[in-house]
Design an enzyme around this catalytic site. Structure first.
Site, PDB file in Angstrom:
ATOM      1  CG  ASP A  18      -1.863  -1.174   1.240  1.00  0.00           C
ATOM      2  OD1 ASP A  18      -2.229  -1.659   0.146  1.00  0.00           O
ATOM      3  OD2 ASP A  18      -2.209  -1.635   2.337  1.00  0.00           O
ATOM      4  CE  LYS A  21       2.277  -2.445  -4.380  1.00  0.00           C
ATOM      5  NZ  LYS A  21       2.011  -2.062  -2.971  1.00  0.00           N
ATOM      6  N   GLY A  45      -4.594  -4.234  -3.817  1.00  0.00           N
ATOM      7  CA  GLY A  45      -5.590  -3.181  -4.044  1.00  0.00           C
ATOM      8  C   GLY A  45      -4.803  -1.955  -4.439  1.00  0.00           C
ATOM      9  CG  HIS A  46      -2.034  -2.044  -6.980  1.00  0.00           C
ATOM     10  ND1 HIS A  46      -1.150  -2.633  -7.850  1.00  0.00           N
ATOM     11  CD2 HIS A  46      -1.771  -2.591  -5.765  1.00  0.00           C
ATOM     12  CE1 HIS A  46      -0.398  -3.497  -7.188  1.00  0.00           C
ATOM     13  NE2 HIS A  46      -0.766  -3.502  -5.924  1.00  0.00           N
ATOM     14  CD  GLN A 226       0.580  -8.910  -2.537  1.00  0.00           C
ATOM     15  OE1 GLN A 226       1.206  -9.575  -3.331  1.00  0.00           O
ATOM     16  NE2 GLN A 226      -0.675  -8.551  -2.773  1.00  0.00           N
TER      17      GLN A 226
END
Ligand code: GDP
Ligand code: IMO
Ligand code: MG
Length: 430
Positions: A18, A21, A45-46, A226
């Site tokens: 988080d 990215k 979750g980007h 990640q």
């Protein structure tokens, strides 16, 4: 990032995930021909902000938001077809053209419904605080040589026994956990038949596709998920994810040979966060932790869980830089610290009279270690409108210079907000 010699760039999280990215990939992808995910799955979750819209991508590379960029999901990813197609349908609804631009490696393993069931029911998943997306169980089946790959969908006769075996194994584990839930082969086959044609249509021998793209001189961005401290080898084991999140994983997970990787951009927040359980040496006390969480909106993009917050840990990021061979850093969320009076940087871990500067393999050792902090004055002014390093307050520049020196890696980007124009190219005007 791309120039005549730098054709293949890896973007990797250099903390516990988080780091921002998604936003960075979005900016670097502007000049990329390809954006490829190489590990992880829908646990990612980007977030990408474009104008007033924000997108959270779990399974599809963040480059999809650039019309001219081709995207691929590599062999190292554990692919959840349900999430993939939900995400594609939502993007299409939002006017993003996906057709003909998204490919899936035929060697990628599938996250089956029973993997998610096992992840949700498992005690050890609960102890680690996993995302419940079936990631660990899918990688276990892959390493255990009983996984189901995209290519298997082309052969229903081969698929059935694989699914039966997978269900059998999942049911053994569910029984072991004392769960009354069970995997069912007919149900699972039904789910696979639903997605098979659509997935086969996207599948490619991605190693060959990458080889040809490299031969043509294409620019390729490999998008990590990640963070380095969640890497199954280099992270805070066992409080990690189940894949190789670091740069080595970019080669094995995409089919791009290691020697063809030219640069590695490590993304870090100007502080530290972690979601899930496990060590976080610089974790803040309740009051300041809550303040940073609110300022930085630190709630998980996949699970909505509050993220734990800590000061920037230079031991962690220097370790990540070494393991990844980082050629540059992107420091995100600098603006979140705009109102903080005094800011700390962790420069080492003290145990008795000794100060350690290397991150330990044994995480229980961290219980006896005390972070050594260097305190700096905050800048107490908004950085959100800065468009170059020269625009930043002196105290903020000093903070960044200290990070650069402690981590021994040059800062390439600094971000001061969620918009595309709030990502500063630090190589200009310094
Ligand atoms: P990822 O998983 O590394 O892509 O990061 P996430 O999307 O899970 O979390 C990063 C969050 O921080 C997202 O909500 C971003 O919109 C937000 N973000 C990224 N960069 C900045 C920044 O420079 N400033 C602020 N305030 N927010 C940012
Ligand atoms: P992005 O790509 C932050 C964490 C989980 C848990 C551990 C194992 O958005 O940075 P898993 O479901 O992978 O078996 O969970 O890893 N985790 C993440 N933390 N960002 C992520 O992804 C994460 N993906 C997994 O919280 O502690
Ligand atoms: Mg995220």
């Amino acid at each position: 990032m791309f120039d005549s010699k730098t054709r293949t760039v890896v973007v990797v999280g250099a903390q516990w995930g988080d780091e921002g990215k998604g936003n960075l990939v979005d900016v670097v992808a502007e000049r990329a021909d390809w954006v490829v995910r190489y590990q992880g799955g829908a646990n990612a979750g980007h977030t990408v902000h474009i104008g007033d819209d924000s997108f959270v991508l779990h399974q599809i590379p963040s480059g999809i938001l650039h019309g001219g960029v081709r995207c691929a999901i590599g062999n190292g990813v554990v692919l959840d077809p349900e999430t993939l197609f939900t995400e594609i349908d939502e993007l299409v609804k939002d006017g993003i053209d996906v057709e003909g631009r998204l490919y899936v490696s035929d060697r990628a393993h599938l996250v089956m419904p029973y993997h998610k069931l096992v992840d949700k029911e498992s005690h050890s998943s609960k102890a680690i605080g996993t995302t419940g997306r079936g990631i660990g169980p899918a990688y276990e089946d892959k390493a255990g040589r009983r996984g189901v790959r995209v290519i298997d969908l082309k052969h229903p006769d081969r698929l059935r026994p694989l699914v039966e075996r997978g269900c059998e194994y999942a049911n053994l584990r569910l029984a072991q956990y004392g769960s009354d839930k069970r995997a069912d082969a007919d149900y699972t086959m039904g789910k696979m038949v639903e997605v098979a044609d659509r997935l086969i249509a996207l599948s490619q021998d991605l190693g060959v596709v990458m080889h040809r793209a490299i031969a043509r001189g294409a620019s390729i961005l490999l998008e990590g998920a990640q963070g380095s401290l969640l890497d199954v080898d280099h992270g805070t084991y066992p409080f990690v994810t189940s894949s190789s999140t670091t740069v080595g994983g970019a080669a094995t997970g995409s089919g791009v040979p290691p020697m063809a990787l030219h640069a590695a951009l490590g993304i870090v927040k100007a502080y530290t966060t972690r979601v899930g359980n496990g060590p976080l040496p610089t974790e803040l006390d309740e009051t300041l932790g809550t303040r940073i969480r609110e300022l930085g909106n630190e709630f998980g993009a996949t699970t909505g869980r509050p993220r734990r917050c800590g000061w920037f840990d230079a031991v962690v990021v220097r370790y990540a830089s070494r393991v990844n061979g980082l050629t540059g850093l992107a420091v995100t969320k600098l603006d979140v610290l705009d109102t903080i009076d005094r800011i700390a940087l962790c420069t080492g871990y003290r145990v008795g009279d000794e100060v350690r500067s290397e991150f330990p393999a044994d995480i229980t050792a961290l219980d006896d270690l005390e972070p050594v902090y260097e305190w700096m004055d905050g800048w107490r002014t908004s950085t959100a409108d800065a468009r170059s390093i020269a625009d930043l307050p002196v105290a903020a520049r000093r903070y960044l210079e200290r990070i650069e020196a402690l981590v021994e890696t040059p800062i390439r980007y600094v971000s001061v907000g969620t918009r595309r124009d709030q990502i500063i190219d630090a190589s200009i005007g310094r």
